[in-house]
Design an enzyme around this catalytic site. Structure first.
Site, PDB file in Angstrom:
ATOM      1  CD  GLU A 200      27.828 112.688  14.382  1.00 19.96           C
ATOM      2  OE1 GLU A 200      27.368 112.824  13.237  1.00 19.96           O
ATOM      3  OE2 GLU A 200      27.158 112.891  15.411  1.00 19.96           O
ATOM      4  CD  GLU A 271      27.243 116.277  18.189  1.00 21.08           C
ATOM      5  OE1 GLU A 271      26.134 115.930  17.725  1.00 21.08           O
ATOM      6  OE2 GLU A 271      28.185 116.663  17.472  1.00 21.08           O
TER       7      GLU A 271
END
EC number: 3.2.1.23
Length: 848
Positions: A200, A271
């Site tokens: 991320e 995710e």
């Protein structure tokens, strides 16, 4: 030229040495090639549809399971249940600070045995996605980065910084070389099909400007240069450099993901958050399985071919491994709960979803996509393979309040509110995301009869220092002081007060004010405990303020700074600070007294008991233990013995009566607890703390607790065993029959049985059987599993019917229709759409 015989011998010897050396070099090179070779035919590749494994496109259903968050003894059962839940892939982070807690000293044993974990996954016939980091976040202390990195001169984390890149490259190569040595990559015949570097990064990239972009390019080149024969991803990184695949994280990637940044890359979802991780002070939080299933069906209907559930099993943050303020229990609302038990219906409903998607596999991987928009609230996405009967459709209703009717290929379908119906042949509905057919369970914490027998607590109380030698003119930063070796750091200073300062004013007593950057703080003045304060996950900083009594002459202030873990997110983590930052006394006759920069501060790291190791058996004798008096000051160690709870069910300790501290069992760190930090509902965020069975002996287990707060009641602590023996079903009479009735044969979806009808299935775990029907109603019952109540409509024979089908059985199937539950063929409430709610209790026969 004539050669002397002795010269000839020397020449032969020299040639022999050269040949042997060359042979040895070849042997060494051959050995290295054998160990490190990559079979190009087995390389995992990709196209714009999916990953390609062994030459075949694949649909991948993956779940995150983190090896340090459970024990090696738990791994086989967790992995087995994941496979039974329809997963074919396990995703895990690699935890740098677990493997290299000290620079240059690597650990791959116990809960850190990554190779063993991956080989167990391989044994179950599943794939692996390896998320290397170096930064992982994961609500893990320091985001997985080892503390010692902070002390490397000139280092800046996660940017184009030479020291950070050098250490990252060394770490990455150690991990990947180990995987290669064990032949764990798919290109070597192993299970690892996909890798991830960084995590991320787009969330912090702007802070580093051009250096951030350079770092991402460097990280990509690093892993691709190793030529491991697998693709690599970067999650939430839309500008991931080629050939890196950009992947999505979030709850609804079917609608939020802009898609791959190149047409030749597949849509991967790394995710899909199955719940919300919890921090101390949080109320209960969960995500419905209907919402998860909707999001997955939506993603696959829009060219997605890979989903990963984060987490599929959350587990436990043992010891001091959680990030700041994060609870010891992690992602407990995942399909497999903290103890590895199936959380129903989340587990079963997703399993049925995977079954339905598998029936669509050929169409999704080889069909051409089509879209129809019957109305503002509905959408039809389908895939057809021209010239064949291969076709699969997803009928979506985005209306959150009511069902919608659509017409598709000449047939009408009713889609329940906010749901997606899956038709693997474009004709037959086999699954709807909003209709749960799988059974439900309610978790029970049963007080152990064997473990809770007359605890004989002994105590040892830490000495609070009044004056520590030191020459710091400001309170030392707490992360740097503790170096992640403890949660605790002491601060002391002394100051003089004269008679003028103590002159009485209308304002009353002087006030001590301490501004802290977190996380918690205990305060003493002249040996008297003044109290404590703390921040929260959202607001770490806080102010401790209290009226105080001073004496003329020298006064001694003592503070104990307390950590709840290191930060796990954000830019410039190496420069994140915490602990007391400003200390002053207000209301003195001579004006405010600033102690922050005008006094010398002494510091001390940790508790004496920690240094002596009194949490374990071998350290107990190093201090003098006293009998528990019933009322103890803060900073007290408590120890007692207990027998292991009966059965082999999961076990936990309930910390009722306690405040805040740490727990050990037989020297193993169970984790941090914090009972005094209440949620807005007035309850602790976490009460039960998991004790893995591998931590326990049959008898005389040592329990050690370090408690920060005074006047706690350890006698209220108890041990519990955990089961999911309350099993339920809650099904509407018009629901779609289970997807288990269907299979695909010769490119056609066919019924496994001649009679496809709606049923409610109930199943006990292990060798248990249904011993009691606690509730049954066919009508309009209210509530959820564990607290059903009758509605205004109910068939009076409901319980009798369920008992007939289920009592004494390990598993039972109940037809869900009016004819099964109508007495004398009468329907007392014909206008009510019926639901069947059943709750049974499972147990073992006395013989077992």
């Amino acid at each position: 030229m004539k050669i002397h015989s002795s010269d000839h011998s020397w020449l032969l010897l020299a040639i022999l040495v050269i040949l042997l050396s060359f042979s040895g070099a070849l042997s060494s090179d051959d050995k290295e090639k054998k160990t490190k070779s990559v079979d190009k035919k087995k390389e995992v590749t990709y196209d714009g549809t999916s990953l390609i494994i062994n030459g075949n496109r694949e649909l991948l259903y993956s779940g995150s399971i983190h090896y340090p968050r459970s024990t090696p003894e738990m791994w086989p059962n967790i992995i087995k249940r994941a496979k039974q839940g329809g997963l074919n892939t396990i995703q895990t982070y690699v935890f740098w600070n677990v493997h290299e807690p000290e620079q240059g000293k690597f650990n791959f044993s116990g809960r850190a045995d990554l190779v063993k974990f991956i080989k167990l996954i391989e044994k179950n016939g599943m794939y692996v996605t390896l998320r290397l980091g170096p930064f992982i976040q994961a609500e893990w202390t320091h985001g997985g980065l080892p503390y010692w990195l902070r002390e490397v001169p000139g280092i800046f984390f996660r940017t184009d910084n030479t020291p950070f890149k050098e250490h990252t490259e060394r770490y990455v190569k150690v991990i990947l070389d180990k995987m290669k040595e064990e032949k764990l990559f798919a290109s070597q015949g192993g299970p690892i099909i996909l890798g991830q570097i960084e995590n991320e990064y787009s969330a912090v990239q702007r802070a580093y400007k051009e250096d951030g972009l350079n770092y991402i390019k460097w990280a990509s080149k690093l892993v691709h240069s190793m030529d491991l024969g697998i693709p690599w991803v970067m999650c939430k990184q839309n500008d991931a450099p080629d050939p890196m695949i950009n992947a999505c994280n979030g709850r609804h990637c079917g609608d939020t993901f802009p898609g791959p940044n190149k047409e030749n890359k597949p849509s991967l979802w790394t995710e899909n958050w199955t719940t919300q991780f919890r921090v101390y002070g949080d109320p209960p939080a969960q995500r419905s399985v209907e919402d998860i299933a909707y999001s997955v069906a939506r993603f696959f209907s829009k060219n997605g071919t890979h989903v990963n559930y984060y987490m599929y099993h959350g587990g436990t943050n043992f010891g001091r491994t959680s990030a700041h303020y994060v609870t010891t229990r992690y992602y407990d609302d995942a399909p497999l709960d903290e103890y590895g038990l199936e959380r129903e219906p989340k587990y079963g409903h997703l399993k049925h979803l995977h079954n339905a998607l598998n029936l669509c596999k050929k169409a999704l991987l080889w069909g051409q996509p089509r879209v129809e928009k019957p109305s503002n609230e509905t959408e039809i996405r389908y895939y057809e393979q021209p010239g064949t009967k291969v076709c699969a459709a997803f009928l979506a209703n985005n209306n959150t309040e009511s069902a919608e009717k659509v017409k598709f290929k000449g047939k009408e379908y009713i889609i329940p509110h906010r749901s997606i119906s899956i038709l693997p042949d474009c004709k037959t509905v086999v699954y709807n995301t909003g209709e749960i057919i799988s059974h439900h369970t309610s978790r029970n914490f049963m007080k152990s009869k064997k473990a809770n027998k007359n605890f004989d607590f002994k105590v040892f109380t830490e000495t609070v220092p009044s004056k520590i030698k030191g020459d710091s003119y400001i309170p030392v930063e707490l992360y740097g002081l503790t170096k992640d070796e403890t949660d605790y750091g002491w601060y002391t200073t002394s100051f003089k007060i004269d008679d003028n300062d103590l002159s009485k004013k209308k304002g009353g007593k002087p006030t001590l004010r301490i501004a802290s950057l977190g996380h918690a703080l205990h305060v003493w003045l002249n040996g008297e405990y003044l109290g404590n304060g703390h921040g929260s996950h959202e607001e770490k900083s806080f102010v401790f303020q209290k009226p105080i009594s001073l004496k003329e002459g020298e006064n001694h202030l003592t503070m104990l700074g307390v950590l709840t873990g290191f930060p796990d997110s954000g830019s410039y983590m190496e420069h994140r600070y915490t602990g007391p930052r400003s200390v002053s006394i207000l209301g003195l006759g001579s004006g405010p007294l600033d102690l922050t920069e005008e006094n010398k501060w002494g510091n001390k790291v940790g508790m004496e008991g920690e240094k002596l190791g009194i949490h374990a058996e071998e350290g107990l004798k190093k201090v003098k233990w006293e009998k528990f008096s019933g009322k103890e000051p803060g900073l007290t160690w408590y120890q007692t013995y207990f027998d292991a709870p009966e059965s082999q069910s999961a076990a936990a300790i309930r910390m009722n009566g306690m405040g805040k501290g740490l727990i050990w069992v037989n020297g193993e760190g169970v984790g941090r607890y914090w009972m005094s930090f209440l949620s807005p509902l007035g309850q602790p965020t976490q009460i039960e703390y998991h004790i893995p069975r591998s931590f326990l002996k049959p008898k005389k287990n040592l329990l050690v607790i370090f408690e920060e707060e005074p006047n706690v009641k350890p006698e209220l602590i108890d041990f519990v065993i955990i089961n999911r023996d309350t099993v339920c079903s809650h099904i509407g009479e018009n629901y779609t029959p289970s997807v288990r009735h269907w299979t695909r044969k010769n490119d056609q979806v066919q019924a496994i049985t001649d009679d496809v009808h709606l049923t409610a299935s109930l199943k006990c775990s292990g060798t248990k059987k249904i011993s009691e029907v606690e509730f049954a109603s066919f009508g309009n019952p209210n509530g959820t599993c564990g607290n059903f109540t009758l509605g205004t409509c109910n068939s009076p024979v409901s319980k009798k019917v369920v008992e007939k089908y289920c009592l004494g059985k390990a598993e039972c199937v109940i037809p869900v229709n009016k004819s099964t539950f109508q007495q004398d063929k009468k329907d007392s409430c014909p206008k009510v759409e019926k639901k069947l709610a059943v709750q049974v209790k499972c147990g073992r026969d006395k013989k077992n």
